[in-house]
Design a protein around this motif. Structure first.
Motif, mmCIF file in Angstrom:
data_model
loop_
_atom_site.group_PDB
_atom_site.id
_atom_site.type_symbol
_atom_site.label_atom_id
_atom_site.label_comp_id
_atom_site.label_asym_id
_atom_site.label_seq_id
_atom_site.Cartn_x
_atom_site.Cartn_y
_atom_site.Cartn_z
ATOM 1 N N GLY A 96 11.085 0.923 -14.886
ATOM 2 C CA GLY A 96 9.819 0.206 -14.756
ATOM 3 C C GLY A 96 9.978 -1.131 -14.066
ATOM 4 O O GLY A 96 9.078 -1.593 -13.353
ATOM 5 N N ASP A 97 11.130 -1.790 -14.270
ATOM 6 C CA ASP A 97 11.410 -3.035 -13.556
ATOM 7 C C ASP A 97 11.476 -2.799 -12.050
ATOM 8 O O ASP A 97 11.151 -3.687 -11.254
ATOM 9 C CB ASP A 97 12.746 -3.626 -14.024
ATOM 10 N N ARG A 98 11.896 -1.624 -11.658
ATOM 11 C CA ARG A 98 12.123 -1.339 -10.232
ATOM 12 C C ARG A 98 10.907 -0.728 -9.532
ATOM 13 O O ARG A 98 10.559 -1.155 -8.430
ATOM 14 C CB ARG A 98 13.329 -0.403 -10.094
ATOM 15 N N ILE A 99 10.282 0.264 -10.148
ATOM 16 C CA ILE A 99 9.185 0.947 -9.452
ATOM 17 C C ILE A 99 7.817 0.481 -9.923
ATOM 18 O O ILE A 99 6.805 0.822 -9.311
ATOM 19 C CB ILE A 99 9.287 2.475 -9.618
ATOM 20 N N GLY A 100 7.775 -0.288 -10.997
ATOM 21 C CA GLY A 100 6.504 -0.778 -11.525
ATOM 22 C C GLY A 100 6.124 -0.078 -12.809
ATOM 23 O O GLY A 100 6.205 1.153 -12.912
ATOM 24 N N ARG A 101 5.708 -0.871 -13.801
ATOM 25 C CA ARG A 101 5.396 -0.310 -15.109
ATOM 26 C C ARG A 101 4.109 0.504 -15.107
ATOM 27 O O ARG A 101 4.014 1.522 -15.785
ATOM 28 C CB ARG A 101 5.305 -1.439 -16.136
ATOM 29 N N ARG A 102 3.131 0.078 -14.354
ATOM 30 C CA ARG A 102 1.875 0.833 -14.286
ATOM 31 C C ARG A 102 2.116 2.223 -13.702
ATOM 32 O O ARG A 102 1.622 3.235 -14.220
ATOM 33 C CB ARG A 102 0.862 0.060 -13.447
ATOM 34 N N ARG A 103 2.886 2.281 -12.638
ATOM 35 C CA ARG A 103 3.186 3.554 -11.993
ATOM 36 C C ARG A 103 3.950 4.477 -12.944
ATOM 37 O O ARG A 103 3.636 5.668 -13.081
ATOM 38 C CB ARG A 103 3.985 3.307 -10.721
ATOM 39 N N LEU A 104 4.948 3.919 -13.630
ATOM 40 C CA LEU A 104 5.751 4.710 -14.560
ATOM 41 C C LEU A 104 4.905 5.212 -15.725
ATOM 42 O O LEU A 104 5.043 6.373 -16.156
ATOM 43 C CB LEU A 104 6.909 3.855 -15.079
ATOM 44 N N PHE A 105 4.042 4.369 -16.224
ATOM 45 C CA PHE A 105 3.167 4.719 -17.346
ATOM 46 C C PHE A 105 2.297 5.926 -16.973
ATOM 47 O O PHE A 105 2.167 6.895 -17.740
ATOM 48 C CB PHE A 105 2.289 3.512 -17.690
ATOM 49 N N PHE A 127 4.483 -3.987 -20.216
ATOM 50 C CA PHE A 127 3.135 -3.843 -19.647
ATOM 51 C C PHE A 127 2.113 -4.621 -20.469
ATOM 52 O O PHE A 127 1.294 -5.382 -19.935
ATOM 53 C CB PHE A 127 2.775 -2.362 -19.593
ATOM 54 N N LEU A 128 2.152 -4.462 -21.793
ATOM 55 C CA LEU A 128 1.200 -5.171 -22.653
ATOM 56 C C LEU A 128 1.468 -6.668 -22.679
ATOM 57 O O LEU A 128 0.532 -7.478 -22.677
ATOM 58 C CB LEU A 128 1.251 -4.602 -24.069
ATOM 59 N N ALA A 129 2.735 -7.044 -22.723
ATOM 60 C CA ALA A 129 3.058 -8.476 -22.740
ATOM 61 C C ALA A 129 2.586 -9.158 -21.466
ATOM 62 O O ALA A 129 2.142 -10.318 -21.489
ATOM 63 C CB ALA A 129 4.561 -8.664 -22.912
ATOM 64 N N GLU A 130 2.666 -8.464 -20.344
ATOM 65 C CA GLU A 130 2.234 -9.034 -19.063
ATOM 66 C C GLU A 130 0.726 -9.002 -18.897
ATOM 67 O O GLU A 130 0.175 -9.672 -18.028
ATOM 68 C CB GLU A 130 2.876 -8.256 -17.910
ATOM 69 N N ARG A 151 -3.593 -6.632 -13.755
ATOM 70 C CA ARG A 151 -2.181 -6.861 -13.477
ATOM 71 C C ARG A 151 -1.763 -5.835 -12.424
ATOM 72 O O ARG A 151 -2.330 -4.755 -12.357
ATOM 73 C CB ARG A 151 -1.313 -6.697 -14.735
ATOM 74 N N SER A 152 -0.817 -6.164 -11.627
ATOM 75 C CA SER A 152 -0.327 -5.229 -10.619
ATOM 76 C C SER A 152 1.182 -5.135 -10.717
ATOM 77 O O SER A 152 1.854 -6.069 -11.151
ATOM 78 C CB SER A 152 -0.726 -5.690 -9.202
ATOM 79 N N ASP A 153 1.718 -3.989 -10.305
ATOM 80 C CA ASP A 153 3.165 -3.834 -10.304
ATOM 81 C C ASP A 153 3.832 -4.799 -9.333
ATOM 82 O O ASP A 153 4.957 -5.242 -9.552
ATOM 83 C CB ASP A 153 3.534 -2.395 -9.940
ATOM 84 N N GLU A 154 3.132 -5.138 -8.261
ATOM 85 C CA GLU A 154 3.700 -6.066 -7.283
ATOM 86 C C GLU A 154 3.882 -7.466 -7.862
ATOM 87 O O GLU A 154 4.775 -8.212 -7.449
ATOM 88 C CB GLU A 154 2.794 -6.138 -6.048
ATOM 89 N N ASP A 155 3.053 -7.835 -8.844
ATOM 90 C CA ASP A 155 3.102 -9.183 -9.414
ATOM 91 C C ASP A 155 3.730 -9.226 -10.814
ATOM 92 O O ASP A 155 3.672 -10.248 -11.485
ATOM 93 C CB ASP A 155 1.681 -9.762 -9.519
#
Length: 458
Positions: A296-305, A353-356, A421-425
């Motif tokens: 998730g750190d690499r590809i994005g948590r939203r995408r992984l979720f 994801f929730l913390a962010e 929130r976005s994976d890019e940010d």
């Protein structure tokens, strides 16, 4: 990388994971006992299905109490600090679990037995209501931005390892005590909770308060009543968090809790084998949790979720078909694939994801409220719903539909998180600040996602 920062992150993640382990050791014990023991020990019913539903109803009571614990302790976590609140919730959980192991049976005190069980189950729920939320907030805020998902996922791994330990201890006690298990043997795992409590309190005591909390404590950014601010100005953000938890509550509690009664009562597996199967599945998910956190750190948590929710929805029907083969190896494989490919993926992604998703001043309240309200509505009732469906239809098809529906709702919620929130940010720690009017804004060095310029709108 800053060595001291990394050490601090590991210490916080370890303390968070150990606390989650204790919390879910306690809850796994209760779930297993509700499925196998409590229906006879605390309730007298001529119909076994009625006794089982009454037992699972007390399981649900703990989840109904969790939102209240989340609101109270989440508020305190945003006001007095993450660390002291986590010490309190952990103690409340451990002591109430140990006391369950000392309760008299229905044959001895009558209706007072289930009444006392419900009371202690409520205390369990109040303590658990902010324990996991505090764990992911503490580990997320203590971690370097580029490894936030990895360290936050340790809490989820602790959840399942604790659950597996609870089931294994329950299984070992069942094997050693034999016929005495249903009268006194089941008490031993509950009393052992005190040992885990003391160890985890020692570890957690050595953790420092997070810098993000210290930064907002006592400033104008700190909210007098964080929960009220959350409900007044962050409704859409809260809806995303609530919806995302459908996967980790309604969906996951079918294979995690209800499946144990299905395997033993309908498939014909021995109770010991059913407990072992559940423990193996939980450990398999926990092993992959840090991997998915790092992914998730690499590809994005939203995408992984979203990937995890899709997989879970597609696997629900095949899982039951494979379970119905009644072959132990295939049953374990079916449940393990569900946990690793669907639930573990989402669990690992959800932590950071929730913390962010929430600003630091209301983060503990936001995470606790979102997880525990959906948990009360779904996590505690999912085994009860599944039991009622199977008792009515005699088949698992509608239970699989229930799982798919929960996965779809989670997918939709996570999809719409792109407006907040976005994976890019996700690595940008400066996304939140307070403007001159006191409204929380999202700030990013990149182009903000549509609708994220002002998160206070609802």
């Amino acid at each position: 990388m800053d060595t001291e920062s990394e050490k601090s992150a590991r210490r916080a993640a370890t303390a968070s994971a150990i606390g989650s382990l204790v919390e879910w050791y306690d809850f796994a014990l209760y779930g297993a006992a509700a499925a196998l023991v409590f229906n006879q020990f605390f309730f007298h019913a001529d119909n076994p299905a009625v006794g089982l539903m009454a037992s699972f109803a007390t399981f649900a009571v703990g989840y109904f109490a969790r939102p209240f614990g989340g609101m109270v302790f989440g508020h305190l976590g945003d006001k007095i600090g993450r660390k002291p609140v986590m010490m309190i919730t952990l103690t409340l959980m451990g002591i109430s679990t140990a006391l369950i192991g000392l309760l008299p049976s229905y044959d001895v005190v009558g209706v007072l037995a289930p009444a006392l069980l419900v009371f202690l189950r409520v205390l369990q729920g109040l303590g658990a209501g902010a324990e996991y939320a505090g764990a992911v907030v503490l580990s997320s805020e203590s971690a370097p931005a580029g490894r936030r998902g990895f360290y936050a996922s340790w809490s989820g791994a602790g959840v399942w390892i604790g659950s597996a330990i609870g089931l294994l201890v329950f299984q070992l006690t069942l094997s050693l005590t034999g016929d005495g298990f249903s009268t006194w043997g089941w008490r031993i795992p509950f009393l052992l909770s005190l040992v885990l409590l003391l160890v985890s309190l020692f570890i957690r005591h050595r953790v420092d308060e997070t810098k993000q909390f210290e930064k907002v404590k006592g400033t104008e950014t700190a909210q007098r009543v964080p929960l009220m601010v959350l409900l007044r100005t962050e409704k859409r953000r809260l809806a995303v968090a609530l919806g995302s938890n459908f996967m980790l509550s309604g969906f996951s509690y079918i294979p995690q809790v209800w499946a144990l009664s299905y395997l033993t009562n309908n498939i014909g597996l021995a109770a010991v084998l059913g407990l072992a199967t559940n423990a193996i599945v939980l450990v398999s998910g926990a092993v992959f949790m840090p991997f998915f956190g790092r992914l998730g750190d690499r590809i994005g948590r939203r995408r992984l979720f979203m990937i995890g929710t899709i997989f879970g929805a597609l696997w629900a029907f095949p899982m039951f078909m494979l379970i119905d083969t009644k072959q132990p190896v295939i049953v374990i494989l079916a449940l393990a694939v569900c946990f690793v490919g669907g639930v573990a993926t989402c669990y690992a992604a959800q932590a950071a994801f929730l913390a962010e998703l929430f600003p630091p001043a209301i983060r503990y309240s936001g995470v606790a409220f979102a997880r525990e309200v959906s948990g009360a509505l779904l996590g505690g009732t999912a085994p009860l719903i599944a039991t009622a469906i199977f008792a009515t239809t005699g088949h698992w098809a509608l239970i699989a539909v229930f799982m798919v529906a929960n996965a779809v709702i989670a997918f939709i919620a996570v999809y719409f998180s792109k407006y907040f929130r976005s994976d890019e940010d996700q690595l940008d720690d400066a996304r939140f600040e307070e403007d001159t009017t006191g409204a929380i804004r999202t700030v990013s060095s990149r182009t903000p996602a549509r609708g994220s310029e002002r998160v206070g709108l609802s």
